[in-house]
Design a protein around this motif. Structure first.
Motif, PDB file in Angstrom:
ATOM      1  N   VAL A 104       0.852  -1.188   0.000  1.00 41.69           N
ATOM      2  CA  VAL A 104       0.000   0.000   0.000  1.00 41.69           C
ATOM      3  C   VAL A 104       0.887   1.236   0.000  1.00 41.69           C
ATOM      4  CG1 VAL A 104      -1.771   1.274   1.268  1.00 41.69           C
ATOM      5  CG2 VAL A 104      -1.824  -1.235   1.212  1.00 41.69           C
ATOM      6  N   TYR A 105       0.614   2.151  -0.913  1.00 45.37           N
ATOM      7  CA  TYR A 105       1.389   3.384  -1.010  1.00 45.37           C
ATOM      8  C   TYR A 105       0.607   4.536  -0.402  1.00 45.37           C
ATOM      9  CZ  TYR A 105       4.199   0.902  -4.535  1.00 45.37           C
ATOM     10  OH  TYR A 105       4.995   0.005  -5.200  1.00 45.37           O
ATOM     11  N   SER A 106       1.286   5.347   0.395  1.00 43.05           N
ATOM     12  CA  SER A 106       0.709   6.624   0.778  1.00 43.05           C
ATOM     13  C   SER A 106       0.806   7.547  -0.439  1.00 43.05           C
ATOM     14  CB  SER A 106       1.452   7.199   1.983  1.00 43.05           C
ATOM     15  OG  SER A 106       0.787   8.341   2.477  1.00 43.05           O
ATOM     16  N   THR A 138       2.724  -2.933  -9.515  1.00 42.57           N
ATOM     17  CA  THR A 138       3.124  -3.543  -8.247  1.00 42.57           C
ATOM     18  C   THR A 138       2.391  -4.858  -8.037  1.00 42.57           C
ATOM     19  OG1 THR A 138       3.592  -1.376  -7.254  1.00 42.57           O
ATOM     20  CG2 THR A 138       3.233  -3.217  -5.749  1.00 42.57           C
ATOM     21  N   MET A 139       1.097  -4.872  -8.322  1.00 41.88           N
ATOM     22  CA  MET A 139       0.330  -6.106  -8.190  1.00 41.88           C
ATOM     23  C   MET A 139       0.931  -7.212  -9.058  1.00 41.88           C
ATOM     24  SD  MET A 139      -2.363  -8.106  -9.627  1.00 41.88           S
ATOM     25  CE  MET A 139      -3.641  -9.147  -8.951  1.00 41.88           C
ATOM     26  N   LEU A 140       1.399  -6.841 -10.242  1.00 38.99           N
ATOM     27  CA  LEU A 140       1.972  -7.798 -11.191  1.00 38.99           C
ATOM     28  C   LEU A 140       3.495  -7.868 -11.053  1.00 38.99           C
ATOM     29  CD1 LEU A 140      -0.195  -6.702 -14.250  1.00 38.99           C
ATOM     30  CD2 LEU A 140      -0.506  -8.773 -12.879  1.00 38.99           C
ATOM     31  N   LEU A 197      -1.586  -7.629  -3.802  1.00 38.30           N
ATOM     32  CA  LEU A 197      -2.548  -6.559  -4.037  1.00 38.30           C
ATOM     33  C   LEU A 197      -1.865  -5.216  -3.795  1.00 38.30           C
ATOM     34  CD1 LEU A 197      -5.759  -7.954  -2.283  1.00 38.30           C
ATOM     35  CD2 LEU A 197      -4.885  -8.405  -4.585  1.00 38.30           C
ATOM     36  N   SER A 198      -2.314  -4.186  -4.495  1.00 35.29           N
ATOM     37  CA  SER A 198      -1.689  -2.879  -4.315  1.00 35.29           C
ATOM     38  C   SER A 198      -2.716  -1.768  -4.491  1.00 35.29           C
ATOM     39  CB  SER A 198      -0.539  -2.686  -5.311  1.00 35.29           C
ATOM     40  OG  SER A 198       0.163  -1.489  -5.035  1.00 35.29           O
ATOM     41  N   VAL A 199      -2.651  -0.795  -3.585  1.00 39.25           N
ATOM     42  CA  VAL A 199      -3.587   0.332  -3.568  1.00 39.25           C
ATOM     43  C   VAL A 199      -2.822   1.577  -3.128  1.00 39.25           C
ATOM     44  CG1 VAL A 199      -5.681   1.267  -2.479  1.00 39.25           C
ATOM     45  CG2 VAL A 199      -5.557  -1.164  -3.044  1.00 39.25           C
ATOM     46  N   MET A 200      -3.194   2.740  -3.663  1.00 40.93           N
ATOM     47  CA  MET A 200      -2.713   4.019  -3.131  1.00 40.93           C
ATOM     48  C   MET A 200      -3.771   4.576  -2.187  1.00 40.93           C
ATOM     49  SD  MET A 200      -0.780   6.284  -6.057  1.00 40.93           S
ATOM     50  CE  MET A 200       0.050   7.345  -4.863  1.00 40.93           C
ATOM     51  N   LEU A 201      -3.336   5.128  -1.071  1.00 39.27           N
ATOM     52  CA  LEU A 201      -4.288   5.711  -0.127  1.00 39.27           C
ATOM     53  C   LEU A 201      -4.874   7.009  -0.660  1.00 39.27           C
ATOM     54  CD1 LEU A 201      -2.382   5.146   3.231  1.00 39.27           C
ATOM     55  CD2 LEU A 201      -4.208   3.745   2.242  1.00 39.27           C
ATOM     56  N   LEU A 376      -4.468   0.296 -14.504  1.00 38.87           N
ATOM     57  CA  LEU A 376      -5.489   0.771 -13.572  1.00 38.87           C
ATOM     58  C   LEU A 376      -4.867   1.169 -12.236  1.00 38.87           C
ATOM     59  CD1 LEU A 376      -8.693   0.957 -13.522  1.00 38.87           C
ATOM     60  CD2 LEU A 376      -8.564  -1.078 -12.055  1.00 38.87           C
ATOM     61  N   LEU A 377      -5.106   2.396 -11.823  1.00 40.63           N
ATOM     62  CA  LEU A 377      -4.670   2.877 -10.516  1.00 40.63           C
ATOM     63  C   LEU A 377      -5.839   2.743  -9.542  1.00 40.63           C
ATOM     64  CD1 LEU A 377      -2.141   4.398  -9.198  1.00 40.63           C
ATOM     65  CD2 LEU A 377      -3.610   6.427  -9.327  1.00 40.63           C
ATOM     66  N   VAL A 378      -5.643   1.978  -8.481  1.00 43.20           N
ATOM     67  CA  VAL A 378      -6.676   1.788  -7.458  1.00 43.20           C
ATOM     68  C   VAL A 378      -6.329   2.677  -6.270  1.00 43.20           C
ATOM     69  CG1 VAL A 378      -7.875   0.138  -5.980  1.00 43.20           C
ATOM     70  CG2 VAL A 378      -7.015  -0.592  -8.221  1.00 43.20           C
ATOM     71  N   VAL A 379      -7.287   3.494  -5.848  1.00 45.72           N
ATOM     72  CA  VAL A 379      -7.052   4.476  -4.790  1.00 45.72           C
ATOM     73  C   VAL A 379      -8.141   4.349  -3.731  1.00 45.72           C
ATOM     74  CG1 VAL A 379      -6.732   6.921  -4.244  1.00 45.72           C
ATOM     75  CG2 VAL A 379      -6.007   6.043  -6.475  1.00 45.72           C
ATOM     76  N   GLY A 380      -7.740   4.343  -2.467  1.00 42.53           N
ATOM     77  CA  GLY A 380      -8.714   4.278  -1.381  1.00 42.53           C
ATOM     78  C   GLY A 380      -8.189   3.460  -0.220  1.00 42.53           C
ATOM     79  N   ASP A 381      -9.096   3.025   0.641  1.00 38.51           N
ATOM     80  CA  ASP A 381      -8.747   2.221   1.811  1.00 38.51           C
ATOM     81  C   ASP A 381      -8.815   0.745   1.438  1.00 38.51           C
ATOM     82  OD1 ASP A 381      -8.586   0.786   4.163  1.00 38.51           O
ATOM     83  OD2 ASP A 381      -9.895   2.113   5.292  1.00 38.51           O
ATOM     84  N   PRO A 382      -7.679   0.058   1.328  1.00 42.44           N
ATOM     85  CA  PRO A 382      -7.698  -1.337   0.876  1.00 42.44           C
ATOM     86  C   PRO A 382      -8.423  -2.277   1.820  1.00 42.44           C
ATOM     87  CG  PRO A 382      -5.544  -0.762   1.760  1.00 42.44           C
ATOM     88  CD  PRO A 382      -6.322   0.514   1.667  1.00 42.44           C
ATOM     89  N   LEU A 383      -8.529  -1.912   3.100  1.00 46.63           N
ATOM     90  CA  LEU A 383      -9.103  -2.811   4.102  1.00 46.63           C
ATOM     91  C   LEU A 383     -10.597  -2.619   4.315  1.00 46.63           C
ATOM     92  CD1 LEU A 383      -6.310  -2.668   6.843  1.00 46.63           C
ATOM     93  CD2 LEU A 383      -6.590  -4.327   4.991  1.00 46.63           C
TER      94      LEU A 383
END
Length: 580
Positions: A104-106, A138-140, A197-201, A376-383
């Motif tokens: 997870v990236y800030s 990052t996911m891949l 899995l990877s997400v930006m906050l 695809l850039l996924v942004v939000g709270d992964p949890l």
């Protein structure tokens, strides 16, 4: 460049080998993500501080990286050398491999990764937009280290859940970094393709959000867990190709959501108008104005818009960015970082809302619904998991069934008995014991943990027992307790003044110890200073900590090994904006 590539490939192979031999399952919570923070960015620090406080991310799961190369794009060579390699190396070096499932990236990292320089000649001429997203690449990570660009495969993500004849996913699976996935999406406990899995906050540069907007979204998302929102998920239809690319899947998703007891409907238009119950949204339009819709987003909602430039945050670019949804209160959204064309496999399928309503986390819902996530850039709270059945956990001392109390003193061998129940039905499959973010043991129902405190440092520790329910989603619940181990005569106290400070100010950190030679003071995985002797004070610029709630910690040593160490009770302070 060749040397760097060899280092990365070797590290990635080591990482894959380590996770493939992991002896136990874990995932789905703060213990199972690795948070990467740009230590040179006040915004990145502030967003990370909020997320750590909200989600209880252990300090050992946080990596400070001094990124200075810009927040828009990076070459794939720089991505490997300066981001992915240090991240994988840190996970390995901290012995976290067996239970890390997500990176997870800030904020303030590059959202686009350019790979034109590495495309084979036969591909380069056909790919007019040779870029991927930070989270997708990052996911891949395993494909990124290959000599051929396997991340371009239109079915690169085998965690994508296949659909049945009715057009809905047959199963929703929890994600584990050591799980393998076969060609048909089958779960394999050995072999198969592996991912993280990877997400930006949040994105706080350009057309992104402000730090307060990102933090507000994270606060709302965390509060939504397990609440089973009463709102409606809206699927918007119109003649725009951005909608028609995936609208054929909307009726099947609505039918499945109805079976789950979740309200949903297909509505003509771009946005729901005057609706106060938007628990989720899928639409497709170049531009929209959420404020003018008069609608309200329910906490925890995933809101999705299919358009070309949804995750391009350059100020001069047109089309409404995904940040508009987070500003309005969504828990998460996504968008492509470069022209993707109207290729459905590059965007979330309507099944994202089905996976979410079945109880998957936000990160799991996204990646189970996107076959080719590299752009695809996924942004939000992964949890965030609004529809999860979260186990309620209790832990007692096995010998007398007494409850542990906060700050209780423990010594010698302690037998702990975990118990749990799942509200609304269901059973718990297993428990896992963590001490200070490190997973030590697992046990089944009716079994005990044997915690030998003699093997660890004296002083403050955080115990966590995670219960994992027995469905394929493997939802987690947790019990967290601060305690003190007391087996030797060493002690250490920590004092921080002031406890509220402007980011332009300085804090004074004082330590007083017994039986120690030196002390290290740290916060969020970064050493702030060291003392020689154990009655000392150091000064730390508050700007190093970032704005928000910050926990300061200290460990004293009189030699090597845990037996010669002691941890002080942490102190939490508040760092405010310099203008306040």
């Amino acid at each position: 460049m060749i040397a760097h590539s060899r280092i990365f490939i070797g590290l990635a192979i080591l990482f894959l080998a380590a996770v493939s031999s992991a002896p136990a399952r874990a995932g789905g919570g703060p213990e199972n993500l690795f948070l990467v923070v740009n230590s040179n960015s006040p915004d990145s620090l502030a967003v990370a501080n909020a997320f750590v406080a909200l989600r209880g991310v252990p300090p050992i799961n946080v990596l400070m990286l001094p990124w200075t190369a810009g927040t828009e794009s990076a070459t794939i060579a720089a991505f490997r050398t300066d981001l992915l390699t240090p991240i994988l190396r840190a996970i390995d070096g901290r012995k976290l491999l067996p239970h890390i499932d997500a990176i997870v990236y800030s904020s303030d990292f590059p959202w686009r990764i350019d790979f034109a320089a590495e495309l084979p000649k036969e591909i380069a001429g056909n790919d007019k937009f040779p870029s991927g997203s930070l989270t997708g690449m990052t996911m891949l990570y395993a494909a990124v280290q290959q000599s051929t660009p396997g991340y371009l495969d239109p079915a690169s993500n085998r965690y994508w859940r296949p659909l049945n004849q009715d057009g809905v996913p047959t199963v929703t699976n929890g994600f584990r970094g050591w799980y393998g996935w076969g060609p048909q999406g089958e779960l394999m406990e050995s072999g198969g393709s592996r991912y993280l899995l990877s997400v930006m906050l949040g994105v706080t540069a350009g057309r992104g959000n402000t730090v307060p907007e990102v933090v507000a979204s994270l606060v709302s998302a965390a509060a939504a867990d397990g609440t089973h929102p009463k709102g409606t998920i809206y699927f918007m239809t119109n003649s725009d190709v951005r909608t028609t690319t995936r609208s054929s899947a909307f009726p099947a998703a609505v039918a499945e959501l109805k079976l789950l007891g979740v309200a949903s409907e297909v509505v003509v238009g771009t946005l729901p108008v005057g609706k106060r119950d938007v628990a989720g949204l899928m639409t497709g339009a170049a531009d929209f104005d959420w404020a003018k819709s008069g609608s309200t987003i329910v906490p925890g909602a995933i809101c999705e818009n299919l358009t070309s430039y949804g995750a391009i945050f350059t100020p001069t670019v047109s089309q409404t960015p995904l940040s508009e949804f987070l500003r309005a209160g969504a828990a998460g959204s996504s968008g492509t970082v470069i022209e993707p064309f109207a290729i459905g496999s590059k965007f979330p399928h309507a099944s994202i809302q089905v996976h979410y309503a079945r109880g998957a986390s936000l990160a799991e819902a996204f990646y189970q619904s996107v076959r080719s996530p590299y752009q695809l850039l996924v942004v939000g709270d992964p949890l965030c998991q609004p529809w999860a059945k979260v186990p309620v956990v209790e832990v007692v001392v096995a010998s007398d069934s007494s409850n542990l109390e906060p700050d209780q003193q423990l010594s010698g061998l302690v037998e702990l008995e975990p118990r749990a129940h799942v509200p609304g039905g269901g059973t718990v499959d297993r428990f896992e014991l963590f001490v200070d973010g490190m997973r030590l043991e697992q046990c089944g129902l009716g079994e005990h943990f044997s915690l030998d405190t003699l093997l660890m440092s004296d002083g403050y520790h955080e115990l966590r027992v995670v219960a994992i329910e027995s469905s394929p989603i493997e939802t987690q619940g947790r019990w967290i307790m601060p305690v003190f181990f007391s087996n030797r005569s060493r002690s250490l106290t920590l004092k921080v003044e002031p406890t509220r400070v402007k980011s332009s100010g300085t804090i004074r950190v004082s330590v007083l110890g017994k039986g120690l030679e030196n002390v290290a003071v740290f916060s969020m995985g970064r050493v702030l200073g060291r003392t020689v002797g154990t009655d000392a004070t150091i000064e730390v610029p508050a700007e190093l900590l970032g704005r928000g709630s910050v926990t300061i910690r200290a460990t004293g040593r009189s030699g090597s090994g845990a037996a010669n160490s002691v941890n002080a009770q942490p102190v939490t302070i508040e760092v405010t904006d310099a203008a306040r």
